[in-house]
Scaffold this motif. Structure first.
Motif, PDB file in Angstrom:
ATOM      1  N   GLU A 364       9.286-107.708 -16.183  1.00  0.00           N
ATOM      2  CA  GLU A 364       8.039-107.794 -16.936  1.00  0.00           C
ATOM      3  C   GLU A 364       7.133-106.594 -16.646  1.00  0.00           C
ATOM      4  N   VAL A 365       7.671-105.592 -15.969  1.00  0.00           N
ATOM      5  CA  VAL A 365       6.961-104.345 -15.652  1.00  0.00           C
ATOM      6  C   VAL A 365       5.690-104.598 -14.839  1.00  0.00           C
ATOM      7  N   ARG A 366       5.668-105.711 -14.086  1.00  0.00           N
ATOM      8  CA  ARG A 366       4.511-105.939 -13.225  1.00  0.00           C
ATOM      9  C   ARG A 366       4.765-105.410 -11.828  1.00  0.00           C
ATOM     10  N   GLU A 368       6.216-102.772 -11.156  1.00  0.00           N
ATOM     11  CA  GLU A 368       5.942-101.348 -11.227  1.00  0.00           C
ATOM     12  C   GLU A 368       4.490-101.053 -10.851  1.00  0.00           C
ATOM     13  N   GLN A 369       3.581-101.904 -11.324  1.00  0.00           N
ATOM     14  CA  GLN A 369       2.172-101.694 -11.008  1.00  0.00           C
ATOM     15  C   GLN A 369       1.894-101.925  -9.529  1.00  0.00           C
ATOM     16  N   ARG A 377       8.551-101.309  -1.108  1.00  0.00           N
ATOM     17  CA  ARG A 377       9.555-102.194  -1.713  1.00  0.00           C
ATOM     18  C   ARG A 377       9.861-103.369  -0.796  1.00  0.00           C
ATOM     19  N   ASP A 519      17.203 -98.041  -8.443  1.00  0.00           N
ATOM     20  CA  ASP A 519      16.088 -97.776  -9.342  1.00  0.00           C
ATOM     21  C   ASP A 519      15.384 -99.079  -9.680  1.00  0.00           C
ATOM     22  N   ILE A 520      14.076 -98.978  -9.876  1.00  0.00           N
ATOM     23  CA  ILE A 520      13.301-100.149 -10.278  1.00  0.00           C
ATOM     24  C   ILE A 520      13.117-100.110 -11.788  1.00  0.00           C
TER      25      ILE A 520
ATOM     26  N   LYS B  12      17.993 -86.960 -14.663  1.00  0.00           N
ATOM     27  CA  LYS B  12      18.205 -88.391 -14.482  1.00  0.00           C
ATOM     28  C   LYS B  12      18.913 -88.936 -15.710  1.00  0.00           C
ATOM     29  N   PHE B  14      20.687 -92.403 -17.590  1.00  0.00           N
ATOM     30  CA  PHE B  14      20.914 -93.840 -17.628  1.00  0.00           C
ATOM     31  C   PHE B  14      22.177 -94.034 -18.439  1.00  0.00           C
ATOM     32  N   ARG B  48       8.061 -92.280 -13.394  1.00  0.00           N
ATOM     33  CA  ARG B  48       8.724 -93.217 -12.486  1.00  0.00           C
ATOM     34  C   ARG B  48       9.412 -92.486 -11.347  1.00  0.00           C
ATOM     35  N   LEU B  51       6.770 -91.546  -8.927  1.00  0.00           N
ATOM     36  CA  LEU B  51       6.254 -92.681  -8.167  1.00  0.00           C
ATOM     37  C   LEU B  51       7.297 -93.261  -7.215  1.00  0.00           C
ATOM     38  N   GLY B  52       8.488 -92.671  -7.205  1.00  0.00           N
ATOM     39  CA  GLY B  52       9.522 -93.185  -6.313  1.00  0.00           C
ATOM     40  C   GLY B  52      10.145 -94.480  -6.791  1.00  0.00           C
ATOM     41  N   LEU B  53       9.954 -94.821  -8.071  1.00  0.00           N
ATOM     42  CA  LEU B  53      10.588 -96.025  -8.605  1.00  0.00           C
ATOM     43  C   LEU B  53      12.019 -95.719  -8.993  1.00  0.00           C
ATOM     44  N   LEU B  54      12.238 -94.489  -9.438  1.00  0.00           N
ATOM     45  CA  LEU B  54      13.581 -94.036  -9.778  1.00  0.00           C
ATOM     46  C   LEU B  54      13.951 -92.899  -8.849  1.00  0.00           C
ATOM     47  N   ARG B  55      15.227 -92.815  -8.540  1.00  0.00           N
ATOM     48  CA  ARG B  55      15.700 -91.704  -7.732  1.00  0.00           C
ATOM     49  C   ARG B  55      16.390 -90.711  -8.659  1.00  0.00           C
ATOM     50  N   TRP B  69       9.988 -90.353  -3.052  1.00  0.00           N
ATOM     51  CA  TRP B  69      10.889 -91.474  -2.766  1.00  0.00           C
ATOM     52  C   TRP B  69      10.669 -91.966  -1.340  1.00  0.00           C
ATOM     53  N   TYR B  81      -1.853 -95.535 -10.635  1.00  0.00           N
ATOM     54  CA  TYR B  81      -0.912 -95.362 -11.742  1.00  0.00           C
ATOM     55  C   TYR B  81      -1.114 -96.482 -12.759  1.00  0.00           C
ATOM     56  N   PRO B  83       0.868 -97.930 -16.017  1.00  0.00           N
ATOM     57  CA  PRO B  83       2.066 -97.789 -16.846  1.00  0.00           C
ATOM     58  C   PRO B  83       1.717 -97.820 -18.324  1.00  0.00           C
ATOM     59  N   ASP B  85       3.077 -99.600 -20.785  1.00  0.00           N
ATOM     60  CA  ASP B  85       2.994-100.931 -21.354  1.00  0.00           C
ATOM     61  C   ASP B  85       2.495-101.864 -20.265  1.00  0.00           C
ATOM     62  N   VAL B  86       1.200-102.096 -20.235  1.00  0.00           N
ATOM     63  CA  VAL B  86       0.632-102.893 -19.144  1.00  0.00           C
ATOM     64  C   VAL B  86       0.901-104.372 -19.390  1.00  0.00           C
ATOM     65  N   ASN B  87       1.500-105.020 -18.412  1.00  0.00           N
ATOM     66  CA  ASN B  87       1.728-106.451 -18.455  1.00  0.00           C
ATOM     67  C   ASN B  87       0.959-107.076 -17.309  1.00  0.00           C
TER      68      ASN B  87
END
Lengths: 521, 308
Positions: A364-366, A368-369, A377, A519-520, B12, B14, B48, B51-55, B69, B81, B83, B85-87
């Motif tokens: 839900e991309v939360r 990430e925030q 992590r 990866d997240i 990167k 996918f 991403r 932000l170290g979310l992806l390597r 990372w 940060y 994003p 699409d904010v959820n």
């Protein structure tokens, strides 16, 4: 619109219908083997049928001496309950939930009328109820049961489904969001069940059952001189509710509810200032529901246990039957040793759910925030893992105390609490294995983490059907639950528990490593 | 000048799709940097990675002097940060989310928070599930802007905002300049980047196609000229170096001129005499279209066009 609704539910509907229909037909089929002699059947009425706690659970028994009457008693109320649940969930899912997600807006701006989504949802739901009814009629006829009774039972289910489709349709109009709408509709269902349970068990106020749509299902008296006119009750009330929903929908704006959504606090409480605090907040609701739920469920089972024992004491033949089925020394230990793993399997749903919350946050991309802040992590993962690790011991303690306590009170045997509690707690390591399985999936195959449900369901089915199908022990032991010493019937052994715990730790540790490296998103 | 962000040769993939294909990016401390590209160009993927979310598969990135990372959490204390699409959490109110995110970052500026809520016209008591997309975006933006951080990374920050809120957002960003905060914001709203950013990086298919200050980028672009002359348009304009897409109709002229060649053109025109002259620097819109569209739409009907 109908096609769209059907497409979105192509697994949902068949799953519900299949499970409910097979329950009914299987019960009818099992009657012959459970009660082979005419005498054993005749005794059921005065014993099981009179038992107060059983009446509260299943409803009044009108004729237990025939397979049809027994099925209607044993399954009628329960299946009606689930038919109602299925119907109200389906209707809300296709109306309010869609509207909230904004998908309906797309359709409504097309050439679709104002009431079209509601109409489509109702048609599909009622259609599904009819299909279930047809399967039940055919299935019961195959078992050699009278057609009239099968028809009455199925129509009673359809009536109940129709009635609660109406309830769902109305609550979907009232609330702006799907969740409260589901809650409201489910509360109506809960009240209906309670009214019936009280009305049927006390004997002083039987009219209470007549206030409950679930009571109506049973008052049709399938297989016991059917009272067809009762079927008009759900039909009339259900149709009126649907009419009401349509009227309400005509008066409100798109996206709005009749009752505005409640507001939340302006500032966050002090507890909500860390990843752990957030996880606590997110898990709170499900903890509350589950602890209350299992306490009530286990309490009900615990109090029925003594009833079962009473019935058996009153009838040597029955006692013999049950002995043959179980083969143990103490019947009550047998009962708990059989019921506790089942309860543990159900409680593991919460364990898996608590762990999967981590994955939901991610999809839900939360997450990430949160990870975009100073939260590591490990912290984020740990904040949910804690709940998935705490879930088994906490829920099993509640189950043990509640079931054991209820039994101890009704049997005036205080010592029983501890043996039942012990029986509940030995299952904890087996449940932890599912924490590990789920964590490992999240770590290494995040896209497939929902497979944890499949693993749990497979183990549950194996535990229930395995012994009946007389599968070899090796196969049965694939399920972690089958490796736990069956307390209080069997002797305590420490080794299996240690092995299960080690497996759980290894799986969890592997999952943690995977989550830290991948990866997240 | 130090660099708040550097990335070099990031790649990167996918599966079979290459999201980043040797991307370079430098964001100087204290600047507002625009990150432009069409959908799927790799903007969010870059963020991403930062932000170290992806390597990343290969390449290197530095963020505030650290490894995005390895040092993720300690670096994130110094940045905010938002994003694309904010959820939000359905059961949490907007105010709770703002407080939570602020506390997780290490503190909120209370005075600033109040004024931001006011200016963005945001009701913090509503639950997450009740907010529209624009309001969810506002919740995350308020939380980020009110945080006490040195770097703001905003992914398509105005995507869900209405024009009024968009201008509020612009004002807020302008106020950030004197604070010395570094801002990296992605967008495909070009006028916004044009108004806000000191420097711009344009990417396509995971690769940088242009980067520089707006002035530097204009260097690469042509100025649009429209003129009404006192006499007929001189025929030799067509061959003049640096002048393109000449359209002449009697005494009316429109053309595109390379930067640095405007003087030559004007000299030539004044020999005939000019009654009106309109010259417009290229908008980012045009810049963008040159890189991503196959043809640049012209203001004039194509049949009038003479060969350049």
């Amino acid at each position: 619109m109908i096609r769209l609704a059907l497409r979105r539910d192509r697994i949902w509907w068949p799953a519900w219908i299949f499970v409910l229909a097979t329950q009914v037909v299987a019960t009818a089929g099992a009657y012959e083997s459970l009660f082979p002699t005419a005498q054993s059947r005749l005794q059921l009425g005065p014993t099981m049928g009179r038992n107060t706690s059983l009446r509260a659970m299943y409803g009044p028994a009108f004729d237990l001496s025939s397979p049809g009457g027994f099925t209607a008693w044993r399954m009628g109320g329960f299946v009606a309950l689930f038919v109602a649940l299925m119907s109200l969930l389906a209707v809300i899912r296709h109306t309010r939930a869609e509207e909230e997600a904004g998908r309906l807006e797309l359709l409504r701006s097309g050439v679709v009328g104002r009431h079209a989504p509601l109409a489509a949802a109702l048609l599909v739901t009622i259609g599904a109820n009819v299909i279930l009814a047809v399967i039940v009629v055919v299935g019961l006829s195959f078992e050699g049961l009278p057609f009239a009774g099968a028809l009455a039972l199925s129509l009673a289910f359809v009536g109940c489904g129709l009635m609660f489709s109406g309830v769902g349709a109305v609550t979907a109009q009232i609330s702006e969001n799907a969740r409260p709408a589901r809650g409201m509709a489910a509360s109506v269902l809960g009240v209906a069940f309670l009214l019936r349970a009280v009305g049927d068990s006390t004997g002083t106020a039987p009219w209470l059952s007549w206030l409950s749509p679930i009571g109506w299902t049973q008052q049709v008296r399938p297989f016991a001189v059917e009272r067809w006119w009762v079927l008009f009750l759900p039909l009339v009330v259900g149709a009126s509710l649907i009419g009401l929903a349509v009227a309400l929908e005509g008066r409100r704006d798109f996206g709005a509810g009749l009752r505005p959504a409640p507001l939340g606090p302006e500032r966050a409480a002090r507890g909500l200032s860390s990843a752990a605090g957030l996880a606590r907040r997110l898990q709170r609701g499900s903890w509350l529901a589950w602890t209350i739920g299992v306490a009530i469920f286990a309490g009900a089972l615990g109090s029925v246990a003594n009833g079962v024992l009473d019935i058996l004491r009153g009838s040597p033949q029955l006692e013999e039957v049950f002995r043959r089925m179980g083969g143990g020394q103490s019947l009550i230990d047998e009962f708990f040793a059989a019921v506790l793993p089942l309860m543990a399997t159900v409680a593991t749903i919460h364990t898996v759910q608590a762990m999967l919350r981590l994955r939901t946050e991610e999809t839900e991309v939360r997450a990430e925030q949160v990870l975009g802040t100073a939260v590591t992590r490990t912290r984020l993962m740990g904040s949910h893992l804690v709940h998935a690790v705490a879930s088994p011991p906490i829920l099993m303690t509640i189950i043990g105390l509640s079931a054991g306590g209820a039994y101890a009170v009704s049997a005036r045997n205080a010592g029983a609490v501890w043996s039942v509690l012990g029986g509940a707690l030995v299952l904890v390591p087996a449940m932890w294995v599912f924490t590990g399985v789920t964590m490992a999936l999240i770590g290494f195959a995040p896209q497939r983490s929902a497979a944890a449900w499949g693993v749990l369901a497979a183990c549950g089915v194996l535990g229930q059907l395995g012994p009946i199908l007389q599968l070899p022990d090796k196969v049965l032991r694939i399920s972690p639950f089958a490796n736990v010493p069956a307390l209080p019937r069997a002797d305590f052994e420490i080794m299996p528990l240690l092995v299960l715990t080690l497996i759980a730790i290894a799986l969890t540790a592997a999952g943690i490593r995977g989550f830290q490296r991948r990866d997240i998103g | 000048m130090t660099a708040a962000i550097t990335a070099s040769r990031l790649t990167k993939s996918f599966g079979t799709t290459k999201a980043l294909d040797g991307l370079d990016l430098t964001v100087t401390t204290g600047e507002v940097h625009g990150f432009l590209g069409p959908n799927g160009a790799g903007k969010s993927t870059t963020f991403r990675v930062l932000l170290g979310l992806l390597r990343p598969d290969s390449g290197e990135a530095t963020l505030l002097g650290g490894d995005p990372w390895r040092d993720a959490a300690s670096l994130h204390r110094r940045l905010a940060y938002v994003p694309g699409d904010v959820n939000l959490w359905p059961s949490l109110s907007g105010g709770e989310v703002i407080d939570l995110l602020g506390r997780l970052r290490g503190g909120l500026d209370e005075r600033r928070l109040k004024s931001l809520l006011d200016r963005f016209d945001l009701d913090p008591r509503k639950k997450g599930r009740a907010y529209s997309k624009g309001n969810r975006q506002k919740v995350a933006l308020v939380a980020a802007l009110a945080s006490d951080v040195e770097l703001l990374i905003l992914d398509e920050p105005t995507a869900g905002l209405d024009p009024l809120m968009e201008s509020v957002f612009r004002d807020c960003i302008q106020e950030e300049r004197p604070r010395g905060r570094t801002l990296l914001l992605s967008s495909h709203i070009l006028s916004e980047v044009e108004h806000l950013c000191d420097r711009v990086t344009i990417i396509k298919d995971g690769r940088v196609v242009e980067t520089g200050t707006l002035a530097e980028l204009r260097h690469l672009t042509r100025t649009h000229v429209e003129a009404e002359l006192l006499g007929p348009v001189p025929a030799d304009l067509v061959g003049l170096s640096g002048v393109h897409d000449v359209v002449a109709g009697g005494s009316r002229l429109t053309c595109e001129v390379d930067a640095g060649h405007l003087g030559t053109l004007l000299e030539r025109l004044t020999t005939v005499g000019v009654s009106t002259l309109l010259s417009a620097p290229p908008t980012l819109e045009e810049l963008f279209l040159r890189h991503y569209a196959t043809a640049v739409p012209s203001a004039n009907p194509p049949q009038l066009r003479k060969p350049a």
